[in-house]
Design a protein around this motif. Sequence first.
Motif, PDB file in Angstrom:
ATOM      1  N   LEU A 129      37.694  43.154  52.711  1.00 42.30           N
ATOM      2  CA  LEU A 129      36.843  44.142  52.046  1.00 42.30           C
ATOM      3  C   LEU A 129      37.130  44.186  50.540  1.00 42.30           C
ATOM      4  O   LEU A 129      36.218  44.261  49.721  1.00 42.30           O
ATOM      5  N   TYR A 130      38.388  44.096  50.168  1.00 45.22           N
ATOM      6  CA  TYR A 130      38.774  44.100  48.756  1.00 45.22           C
ATOM      7  C   TYR A 130      38.147  42.914  48.012  1.00 45.22           C
ATOM      8  O   TYR A 130      37.665  43.056  46.892  1.00 45.22           O
ATOM      9  N   LEU A 131      38.177  41.760  48.655  1.00 44.30           N
ATOM     10  CA  LEU A 131      37.647  40.572  48.004  1.00 44.30           C
ATOM     11  C   LEU A 131      36.126  40.593  47.845  1.00 44.30           C
ATOM     12  O   LEU A 131      35.585  39.984  46.925  1.00 44.30           O
ATOM     13  N   ARG A 132      35.426  41.297  48.732  1.00 47.45           N
ATOM     14  CA  ARG A 132      33.959  41.247  48.688  1.00 47.45           C
ATOM     15  C   ARG A 132      33.287  42.513  48.176  1.00 47.45           C
ATOM     16  O   ARG A 132      32.085  42.501  47.903  1.00 47.45           O
ATOM     17  N   ASP A 133      34.029  43.601  47.992  1.00 49.19           N
ATOM     18  CA  ASP A 133      33.393  44.870  47.635  1.00 49.19           C
ATOM     19  C   ASP A 133      33.991  45.466  46.365  1.00 49.19           C
ATOM     20  O   ASP A 133      35.157  45.869  46.354  1.00 49.19           O
ATOM     21  N   PRO A 134      33.212  45.545  45.295  1.00 52.52           N
ATOM     22  CA  PRO A 134      33.731  46.092  44.043  1.00 52.52           C
ATOM     23  C   PRO A 134      34.128  47.571  44.137  1.00 52.52           C
ATOM     24  O   PRO A 134      34.971  48.028  43.378  1.00 52.52           O
ATOM     25  N   ARG A 135      33.551  48.313  45.100  1.00 50.66           N
ATOM     26  CA  ARG A 135      33.942  49.724  45.267  1.00 50.66           C
ATOM     27  C   ARG A 135      35.395  49.843  45.671  1.00 50.66           C
ATOM     28  O   ARG A 135      36.106  50.724  45.212  1.00 50.66           O
ATOM     29  N   VAL A 136      35.845  48.928  46.534  1.00 47.75           N
ATOM     30  CA  VAL A 136      37.243  48.957  46.966  1.00 47.75           C
ATOM     31  C   VAL A 136      38.144  48.587  45.799  1.00 47.75           C
ATOM     32  O   VAL A 136      39.202  49.183  45.606  1.00 47.75           O
ATOM     33  N   ARG A 137      37.724  47.628  45.005  1.00 50.25           N
ATOM     34  CA  ARG A 137      38.506  47.243  43.825  1.00 50.25           C
ATOM     35  C   ARG A 137      38.651  48.404  42.852  1.00 50.25           C
ATOM     36  O   ARG A 137      39.670  48.530  42.186  1.00 50.25           O
ATOM     37  N   SER A 138      37.626  49.259  42.768  1.00 45.34           N
ATOM     38  CA  SER A 138      37.710  50.387  41.845  1.00 45.34           C
ATOM     39  C   SER A 138      38.626  51.486  42.372  1.00 45.34           C
ATOM     40  O   SER A 138      39.214  52.218  41.594  1.00 45.34           O
ATOM     41  N   ILE A 139      38.753  51.606  43.693  1.00 44.79           N
ATOM     42  CA  ILE A 139      39.623  52.632  44.264  1.00 44.79           C
ATOM     43  C   ILE A 139      41.071  52.159  44.303  1.00 44.79           C
ATOM     44  O   ILE A 139      41.980  52.952  44.149  1.00 44.79           O
ATOM     45  N   MET A 140      41.266  50.876  44.576  1.00 45.72           N
ATOM     46  CA  MET A 140      42.607  50.303  44.695  1.00 45.72           C
ATOM     47  C   MET A 140      42.769  49.121  43.740  1.00 45.72           C
ATOM     48  O   MET A 140      42.824  47.974  44.185  1.00 45.72           O
ATOM     49  N   PRO A 141      42.823  49.394  42.451  1.00 45.55           N
ATOM     50  CA  PRO A 141      42.948  48.285  41.510  1.00 45.55           C
ATOM     51  C   PRO A 141      44.327  47.631  41.598  1.00 45.55           C
ATOM     52  O   PRO A 141      45.324  48.305  41.839  1.00 45.55           O
ATOM     53  N   VAL A 142      44.341  46.331  41.428  1.00 46.30           N
ATOM     54  CA  VAL A 142      45.616  45.609  41.364  1.00 46.30           C
ATOM     55  C   VAL A 142      46.002  45.569  39.885  1.00 46.30           C
ATOM     56  O   VAL A 142      45.249  45.096  39.047  1.00 46.30           O
ATOM     57  N   ARG A 143      47.167  46.096  39.601  1.00 45.45           N
ATOM     58  CA  ARG A 143      47.610  46.139  38.202  1.00 45.45           C
ATOM     59  C   ARG A 143      48.676  45.083  37.983  1.00 45.45           C
ATOM     60  O   ARG A 143      49.576  44.925  38.782  1.00 45.45           O
ATOM     61  N   ARG A 144      48.536  44.395  36.889  1.00 44.12           N
ATOM     62  CA  ARG A 144      49.512  43.373  36.545  1.00 44.12           C
ATOM     63  C   ARG A 144      50.492  43.948  35.545  1.00 44.12           C
ATOM     64  O   ARG A 144      50.116  44.656  34.625  1.00 44.12           O
ATOM     65  N   PRO A 145      51.790  43.634  35.673  1.00 43.70           N
ATOM     66  CA  PRO A 145      52.786  44.174  34.742  1.00 43.70           C
ATOM     67  C   PRO A 145      52.623  43.660  33.336  1.00 43.70           C
ATOM     68  O   PRO A 145      52.080  42.684  33.029  1.00 43.70           O
TER      69      PRO A 145
END
Length: 145
Positions: A129-145
Amino acid sequence: MTSPSTGPTATSPAPTGGPSRKSRVAGSIISGLVVLFLLYDSLIHIANIQMVREAMAELGFAENLNRVIGVVLLVCLALYVVPATSILGAVLLTGYLGGAVATNMLTEQPIASVTLFPIYVGILVWGGLYLRDPRVRSIMPVRRP
């Protein structure tokens, strides 16, 4: 909460860039495999085949619950498949799979192969779901250090 001119509100997060084509394809493949596996699992519970009756009895479930469990899984899966309700479906599937983990722990199943298997499936549910849905990316962003 921010105004419309300054950014997203708490009730409607703005997608942070759409997924690339490769990401959408990978997410669709992962989600498709998860759906096929869980669809098979729900259908054999609904059919209440002998293998399911025996396995569920070993876990302490009454035989009349097999169909109920299969229908619950099928409803969660249907919500996951529909794009408008896919996040709700993923949340419900997470709860369903959490119950499987708890059952496996209570019946002292092997940890890596049986008890944690629903967690692996849950990771695939959310990963696809994360890979295919931008809504999930907006709720659970992956942050890089």
